[in-house]
Design a protein around this motif. Structure first.
Motif, PDB file in Angstrom:
ATOM      1  N   ALA A 184       9.202  17.163   7.825  1.00  0.00           N
ATOM      2  CA  ALA A 184       9.659  16.740   6.489  1.00  0.00           C
ATOM      3  C   ALA A 184      10.670  15.599   6.601  1.00  0.00           C
ATOM      4  CB  ALA A 184      10.279  17.923   5.752  1.00  0.00           C
ATOM      5  N   GLU A 185      11.495  15.634   7.630  1.00  0.00           N
ATOM      6  CA  GLU A 185      12.517  14.602   7.817  1.00  0.00           C
ATOM      7  C   GLU A 185      11.943  13.317   8.404  1.00  0.00           C
ATOM      8  OE1 GLU A 185      15.534  14.417   6.842  1.00  0.00           O
ATOM      9  OE2 GLU A 185      15.876  16.472   6.161  1.00  0.00           O
ATOM     10  N   ILE A 186      11.188  13.425   9.483  1.00  0.00           N
ATOM     11  CA  ILE A 186      10.750  12.219  10.182  1.00  0.00           C
ATOM     12  C   ILE A 186       9.576  11.518   9.493  1.00  0.00           C
ATOM     13  CG2 ILE A 186      11.550  13.192  12.360  1.00  0.00           C
ATOM     14  CD1 ILE A 186       8.652  13.539  13.201  1.00  0.00           C
ATOM     15  N   SER A 187       8.939  12.173   8.538  1.00  0.00           N
ATOM     16  CA  SER A 187       7.830  11.529   7.822  1.00  0.00           C
ATOM     17  C   SER A 187       8.287  10.856   6.532  1.00  0.00           C
ATOM     18  CB  SER A 187       6.734  12.560   7.514  1.00  0.00           C
ATOM     19  OG  SER A 187       7.205  13.547   6.608  1.00  0.00           O
ATOM     20  N   ARG A 188       9.589  10.781   6.318  1.00  0.00           N
ATOM     21  CA  ARG A 188      10.058  10.205   5.060  1.00  0.00           C
ATOM     22  C   ARG A 188       9.827   8.703   4.961  1.00  0.00           C
ATOM     23  NH1 ARG A 188      15.184  11.436   7.615  1.00  0.00           N
ATOM     24  NH2 ARG A 188      16.505   9.582   7.923  1.00  0.00           N
ATOM     25  N   PHE A 189       9.474   8.067   6.072  1.00  0.00           N
ATOM     26  CA  PHE A 189       9.176   6.636   6.047  1.00  0.00           C
ATOM     27  C   PHE A 189       7.682   6.373   5.837  1.00  0.00           C
ATOM     28  CE2 PHE A 189      12.794   7.147   9.079  1.00  0.00           C
ATOM     29  CZ  PHE A 189      13.767   6.577   8.269  1.00  0.00           C
ATOM     30  N   LYS A 190       6.942   7.413   5.574  1.00  0.00           N
ATOM     31  CA  LYS A 190       5.490   7.278   5.443  1.00  0.00           C
ATOM     32  C   LYS A 190       5.090   6.380   4.277  1.00  0.00           C
ATOM     33  CE  LYS A 190       4.982  11.476   2.599  1.00  0.00           C
ATOM     34  NZ  LYS A 190       4.406  10.894   1.395  1.00  0.00           N
ATOM     35  N   LYS A 191       3.919   5.772   4.420  1.00  0.00           N
ATOM     36  CA  LYS A 191       3.359   4.949   3.355  1.00  0.00           C
ATOM     37  C   LYS A 191       2.151   5.622   2.712  1.00  0.00           C
ATOM     38  CE  LYS A 191       4.976   0.627   5.406  1.00  0.00           C
ATOM     39  NZ  LYS A 191       4.590  -0.703   5.957  1.00  0.00           N
ATOM     40  N   LYS A 192       1.615   6.611   3.378  1.00  0.00           N
ATOM     41  CA  LYS A 192       0.485   7.364   2.828  1.00  0.00           C
ATOM     42  C   LYS A 192       0.972   8.259   1.689  1.00  0.00           C
ATOM     43  CE  LYS A 192      -2.867   6.201   5.800  1.00  0.00           C
ATOM     44  NZ  LYS A 192      -4.195   5.695   5.424  1.00  0.00           N
ATOM     45  N   PRO A 193       0.126   8.509   0.698  1.00  0.00           N
ATOM     46  CA  PRO A 193       0.554   9.257  -0.489  1.00  0.00           C
ATOM     47  C   PRO A 193       0.574  10.772  -0.343  1.00  0.00           C
ATOM     48  CG  PRO A 193      -1.727   8.597  -0.738  1.00  0.00           C
ATOM     49  CD  PRO A 193      -1.254   7.984   0.545  1.00  0.00           C
ATOM     50  N   PHE A 194       0.147  11.287   0.793  1.00  0.00           N
ATOM     51  CA  PHE A 194       0.066  12.735   0.932  1.00  0.00           C
ATOM     52  C   PHE A 194       1.173  13.302   1.814  1.00  0.00           C
ATOM     53  CE2 PHE A 194      -1.800  11.303   4.744  1.00  0.00           C
ATOM     54  CZ  PHE A 194      -2.855  10.447   4.407  1.00  0.00           C
ATOM     55  N   THR A 195       1.300  14.627   1.788  1.00  0.00           N
ATOM     56  CA  THR A 195       2.313  15.330   2.581  1.00  0.00           C
ATOM     57  C   THR A 195       1.767  15.651   3.965  1.00  0.00           C
ATOM     58  OG1 THR A 195       3.226  16.347   0.593  1.00  0.00           O
ATOM     59  CG2 THR A 195       3.765  17.392   2.695  1.00  0.00           C
ATOM     60  N   TYR A 196       2.617  15.495   4.973  1.00  0.00           N
ATOM     61  CA  TYR A 196       2.221  15.840   6.336  1.00  0.00           C
ATOM     62  C   TYR A 196       2.479  17.316   6.591  1.00  0.00           C
ATOM     63  CZ  TYR A 196       1.403  11.028   7.760  1.00  0.00           C
ATOM     64  OH  TYR A 196       0.879   9.758   7.879  1.00  0.00           O
ATOM     65  N   ASP A 197       1.504  17.971   7.203  1.00  0.00           N
ATOM     66  CA  ASP A 197       1.644  19.372   7.591  1.00  0.00           C
ATOM     67  C   ASP A 197       1.289  19.512   9.058  1.00  0.00           C
ATOM     68  OD1 ASP A 197       2.345  20.779   5.101  1.00  0.00           O
ATOM     69  OD2 ASP A 197       0.416  20.027   4.400  1.00  0.00           O
ATOM     70  N   ILE A 198       2.016  20.388   9.749  1.00  0.00           N
ATOM     71  CA  ILE A 198       1.763  20.574  11.173  1.00  0.00           C
ATOM     72  C   ILE A 198       1.367  22.012  11.469  1.00  0.00           C
ATOM     73  CG2 ILE A 198       4.213  21.010  11.667  1.00  0.00           C
ATOM     74  CD1 ILE A 198       3.583  19.457  14.378  1.00  0.00           C
ATOM     75  N   PHE A 199       0.424  22.171  12.378  1.00  0.00           N
ATOM     76  CA  PHE A 199      -0.122  23.476  12.719  1.00  0.00           C
ATOM     77  C   PHE A 199       0.015  23.695  14.232  1.00  0.00           C
ATOM     78  CE2 PHE A 199      -2.164  21.825   8.983  1.00  0.00           C
ATOM     79  CZ  PHE A 199      -2.234  22.910   8.122  1.00  0.00           C
ATOM     80  N   VAL A 200       0.405  24.900  14.597  1.00  0.00           N
ATOM     81  CA  VAL A 200       0.506  25.260  16.010  1.00  0.00           C
ATOM     82  C   VAL A 200      -0.756  26.014  16.399  1.00  0.00           C
ATOM     83  CG1 VAL A 200       1.800  26.528  17.765  1.00  0.00           C
ATOM     84  CG2 VAL A 200       3.015  25.425  15.869  1.00  0.00           C
ATOM     85  N   VAL A 201      -1.407  25.540  17.452  1.00  0.00           N
ATOM     86  CA  VAL A 201      -2.615  26.205  17.940  1.00  0.00           C
ATOM     87  C   VAL A 201      -2.437  26.522  19.414  1.00  0.00           C
ATOM     88  CG1 VAL A 201      -4.138  25.092  16.256  1.00  0.00           C
ATOM     89  CG2 VAL A 201      -3.732  23.993  18.465  1.00  0.00           C
ATOM     90  N   ALA A 202      -3.157  27.508  19.885  1.00  0.00           N
ATOM     91  CA  ALA A 202      -3.056  27.893  21.289  1.00  0.00           C
ATOM     92  C   ALA A 202      -3.751  26.862  22.166  1.00  0.00           C
ATOM     93  CB  ALA A 202      -3.682  29.270  21.493  1.00  0.00           C
ATOM     94  N   GLY A 203      -3.204  26.644  23.363  1.00  0.00           N
ATOM     95  CA  GLY A 203      -3.862  25.725  24.278  1.00  0.00           C
ATOM     96  C   GLY A 203      -2.908  25.040  25.228  1.00  0.00           C
ATOM     97  N   GLU A 204      -3.482  24.282  26.173  1.00  0.00           N
ATOM     98  CA  GLU A 204      -2.703  23.513  27.136  1.00  0.00           C
ATOM     99  C   GLU A 204      -2.002  22.363  26.415  1.00  0.00           C
ATOM    100  OE1 GLU A 204      -5.727  22.427  29.965  1.00  0.00           O
ATOM    101  OE2 GLU A 204      -5.259  24.152  31.237  1.00  0.00           O
ATOM    102  N   PRO A 205      -1.017  21.733  27.056  1.00  0.00           N
ATOM    103  CA  PRO A 205      -0.243  20.675  26.398  1.00  0.00           C
ATOM    104  C   PRO A 205      -1.102  19.595  25.739  1.00  0.00           C
ATOM    105  CG  PRO A 205       0.788  21.261  28.458  1.00  0.00           C
ATOM    106  CD  PRO A 205      -0.509  22.011  28.418  1.00  0.00           C
ATOM    107  N   ASN A 206      -0.958  19.493  24.437  1.00  0.00           N
ATOM    108  CA  ASN A 206      -1.726  18.502  23.686  1.00  0.00           C
ATOM    109  C   ASN A 206      -1.179  18.436  22.267  1.00  0.00           C
ATOM    110  OD1 ASN A 206      -3.638  16.574  23.206  1.00  0.00           O
ATOM    111  ND2 ASN A 206      -5.337  17.995  22.922  1.00  0.00           N
ATOM    112  N   ALA A 207      -1.513  17.369  21.571  1.00  0.00           N
ATOM    113  CA  ALA A 207      -1.189  17.230  20.146  1.00  0.00           C
ATOM    114  C   ALA A 207      -2.302  16.408  19.542  1.00  0.00           C
ATOM    115  CB  ALA A 207       0.164  16.553  19.970  1.00  0.00           C
ATOM    116  N   PHE A 208      -2.512  16.531  18.233  1.00  0.00           N
ATOM    117  CA  PHE A 208      -3.604  15.791  17.608  1.00  0.00           C
ATOM    118  C   PHE A 208      -3.282  15.473  16.157  1.00  0.00           C
ATOM    119  CE2 PHE A 208      -4.496  20.339  17.267  1.00  0.00           C
ATOM    120  CZ  PHE A 208      -4.778  20.504  15.914  1.00  0.00           C
ATOM    121  N   ALA A 209      -4.061  14.553  15.610  1.00  0.00           N
ATOM    122  CA  ALA A 209      -3.906  14.156  14.210  1.00  0.00           C
ATOM    123  C   ALA A 209      -5.284  14.045  13.588  1.00  0.00           C
ATOM    124  CB  ALA A 209      -3.171  12.826  14.118  1.00  0.00           C
TER     125      ALA A 209
END
Length: 304
Positions: free
Chosen positions: A95-120
């Motif tokens: 919520a804090e670091i996405s305040r500079f966003k230009k896209k009109p939608f809200t960012y949501d983050i999900f935690v999933v099981a697995g080896e070190p990785n991140a995705f969008a």
């Protein structure tokens, strides 16, 4: 001009281009890595998937807009996410670091099981694995990771990839459920181009500076992943051809590059930057609790 001189000229041009690309790759970041073909693979490896990116700009796909896809993907990920002690912390940080966003939608983050990785994914969908959360040690490194993933959305990498895939797979006329399943599969199994990854790396680094986090957090985030996958097993060592076609620049090159960029940042100003080890341990953002001990001139003299 007969064929033989033409062939010789062609070979000379190709060789000179390779030498120039290698020189520019090494010149771009002065590091302790020494000479290697990694910069060359990074420069040349942008071609295969950059073509897809260019084509996506001219292929009209208007069956669904990005926000609608994102909302549906978020519902789908809710079924796959795991309960995590980091969830509230991540929600607050996003919520804090996405305040500079230009896209009109809200960012949501999900935690999933697995080896070190991140995705969008399109529409503000971000994911991070339990393995990566356990590998990171401070908030600055986490912000670098999250900033990198936000960049894939903000810079249209996700939607560009979706548009091209949608057109190539002929989604037209398919029902929404089918499209959603395909998009989810594409975004979790396919990868971005080296050009897109480089842009996202830089976005994450710039976000650290903008929010006054320790710029060395970028290098530490890559180091954490590299440490996890470090192995002497021949199966994990990439052959030269695979280095050319893989999407991500090498971890060694990224660590060296952003270590050097952080040093430059520290050398040109006297600002203090926030590391956030205690925040990460206590799972409370610096925006909620700023600890004086976490403000430092830099962490380059300490171990990454």
């Amino acid at each position: 001009m007969n064929k033989k001189p033409r062939l010789i000229l062609f070979v000379v041009i190709i060789v000179m281009s390779l030498i120039l690309a290698f020189y520019l790759g090494v010149k771009q970041v002065k590091s302790t890595l020494g000479a290697s073909f990694e910069p060359l693979f990074t420069v040349l490896g942008t071609a295969p998937k950059s073509v897809d990116r260019l084509l996506s700009r001219i292929i009209p796909v208007n069956d669904l807009d990005e926000a609608a896809i994102g909302d549906a993907l978020k519902d789908k990920l809710k079924e796959k996410m795991v309960a995590s002690k980091y969830q509230r912390y991540l929600d607050s940080l996003i919520a804090e670091i996405s305040r500079f966003k230009k896209k009109p939608f809200t960012y949501d983050i999900f935690v999933v099981a697995g080896e070190p990785n991140a995705f969008a994914m399109p529409g503000g969908v971000l994911g991070i694995t339990t393995g990566l959360l356990e590998s990171l040690k401070d908030e600055a490194a986490l912000v670098a990771v999250l900033g990198h993933e936000i960049a894939h959305v903000e810079l249209n990498h996700c939607f560009d990839n979706y548009r091209f895939a949608a057109a190539s797979e002929k989604f037209s006329g398919k029902n929404f459920g089918f499209i959603l399943d395909r998009v989810y599969l594409l975004m979790t199994q396919s990868s971005f181009s080296k050009t897109q990854e480089t842009e996202a790396d830089q976005y994450g680094f710039n976000l650290l500076k903008r929010l006054q986090y320790d710029p060395a957090g970028s290098a530490r985030s890559f180091q954490a992943i590299a440490d996890y996958y470090k192995s002497d097993s021949p199966k994990k060592k990439l052959r030269p051809l695979r280095r050319f076609f893989r999407s991500h620049p090498s971890a060694e090159l990224r660590i060296s590059k952003f270590d050097e960029l952080a040093k430059r940042e520290f050398s040109k100003n006297s600002k203090r930057y926030y590391v956030g080890k205690k925040n990460y341990q206590e799972k409370v953002t610096k925006f909620e609790s700023s600890f004086e001990v976490e403000w430092a001139r830099g962490t380059l003299d300490s171990e990454l």
